[in-house]
Design an enzyme around this catalytic site. Sequence first.
Site, PDB file in Angstrom:
ATOM      1  N   GLU A  52      15.999  38.438  10.967  1.00 33.44           N
ATOM      2  CA  GLU A  52      16.537  37.426  10.055  1.00 33.44           C
ATOM      3  C   GLU A  52      17.724  37.986   9.281  1.00 33.44           C
ATOM      4  OE1 GLU A  52      15.287  34.304   9.791  1.00 33.44           O
ATOM      5  OE2 GLU A  52      13.764  34.719  11.321  1.00 33.44           O
ATOM      6  N   LYS A  92      15.188  24.791  13.748  1.00 26.88           N
ATOM      7  CA  LYS A  92      14.438  24.199  12.645  1.00 26.88           C
ATOM      8  C   LYS A  92      14.607  22.687  12.633  1.00 26.88           C
ATOM      9  CE  LYS A  92      15.292  28.316   9.814  1.00 26.88           C
ATOM     10  NZ  LYS A  92      16.001  28.847   8.630  1.00 26.88           N
ATOM     11  N   TYR A  94       9.683  22.712   7.103  1.00 19.95           N
ATOM     12  CA  TYR A  94      10.442  23.208   8.244  1.00 19.95           C
ATOM     13  C   TYR A  94       9.504  23.340   9.445  1.00 19.95           C
ATOM     14  CZ  TYR A  94      12.625  25.642   4.173  1.00 19.95           C
ATOM     15  OH  TYR A  94      13.132  26.005   2.953  1.00 19.95           O
ATOM     16  N   GLU A 146       7.091   7.751  11.444  1.00 19.38           N
ATOM     17  CA  GLU A 146       6.920   8.875  12.372  1.00 19.38           C
ATOM     18  C   GLU A 146       7.948   9.933  12.007  1.00 19.38           C
ATOM     19  OE1 GLU A 146       7.525   6.820  16.043  1.00 19.38           O
ATOM     20  OE2 GLU A 146       5.388   6.355  16.272  1.00 19.38           O
ATOM     21  N   ASP A 185      20.084  36.384  -1.382  1.00 16.66           N
ATOM     22  CA  ASP A 185      21.142  35.461  -0.972  1.00 16.66           C
ATOM     23  C   ASP A 185      22.432  35.739  -1.722  1.00 16.66           C
ATOM     24  OD1 ASP A 185      19.483  34.215   0.827  1.00 16.66           O
ATOM     25  OD2 ASP A 185      18.994  32.530  -0.478  1.00 16.66           O
ATOM     26  N   ASN A 230       6.698  25.794   7.906  1.00 20.71           N
ATOM     27  CA  ASN A 230       6.878  26.357   6.562  1.00 20.71           C
ATOM     28  C   ASN A 230       7.112  25.234   5.559  1.00 20.71           C
ATOM     29  OD1 ASN A 230       6.866  28.935   7.772  1.00 20.71           O
ATOM     30  ND2 ASN A 230       9.081  28.874   8.036  1.00 20.71           N
ATOM     31  N   ARG A 266       0.814  -1.222   0.000  1.00 22.44           N
ATOM     32  CA  ARG A 266       0.000   0.000   0.000  1.00 22.44           C
ATOM     33  C   ARG A 266       0.843   1.266   0.000  1.00 22.44           C
ATOM     34  NH1 ARG A 266      -2.946  -0.602   5.421  1.00 22.44           N
ATOM     35  NH2 ARG A 266      -0.793  -1.212   5.927  1.00 22.44           N
ATOM     36  N   HIS A 326      20.829  31.028   6.043  1.00 19.58           N
ATOM     37  CA  HIS A 326      19.934  31.865   6.831  1.00 19.58           C
ATOM     38  C   HIS A 326      20.102  31.600   8.321  1.00 19.58           C
ATOM     39  CE1 HIS A 326      17.231  31.733   2.999  1.00 19.58           C
ATOM     40  NE2 HIS A 326      18.159  32.661   2.905  1.00 19.58           N
TER      41      HIS A 326
END
Length: 211
Positions: A143, A72, A132, A28, A175, A49, A23, A62
């Site tokens: 940031e 993250k 994220y 997890e 960037d 995100n 299937r 970042h």
Amino acid sequence: MEFRELSVPGAWEITPRQFGDERGVFLESFKEGPFTEAVGHPFGLKQVNTSVSAAGVLRGIHFADVPPSQAKYVSCPSGAVLDVVIDIRVGSPTFGQWDSVLLDDVDRRAIYVSEGLGHAFCSLQDDSAVVYLCSEPYAPGREHGINPLCRTIAVDWPTTTRDGRPLELQMSEKDREAPGLLEARDAGLLPDHAQVQDYLQRRRAAWQQEG
């Protein structure tokens, strides 16, 4: 679920157990108990995100001001990316070093990037989706970025796609114009290693009291 701390302290590779049959597959993706046992504190989810990237898209490096920064927990449920964590903590024994984990829809690993570290990834396939889990909401004024092609860091970015075709890197203008590691350090943008450790210790103490 297995946790392996990377060569950059404060970052972990997470490998889930997969259960498959005709299937499909079940796994997890995140579990609070094993995470807390490995990392030393609960995650504290505040925002989720998702990005979808063409092959060759390079996002990062970042990071966010400490405190509170933004930890993250990153996975790639579809496609493949080379995910990179960089030690940008001034005063850290591993300052400027990086490590990487291949995130894809085969092994379905994840990477945890704790507060004070830099994060970037390169997409190895069109329509690679990255999810994220974030410990803090996005805060534009806090940031920052470092140019992912910074020669001081010298990340060994991929040159071919997942299926072996030549890879052409694509970056946002933001960037591309970001400072290098040493330029960002001299401008006072980078987190201080001792301050990051102090902040995390105080957070762990608070979490233990709450528990």
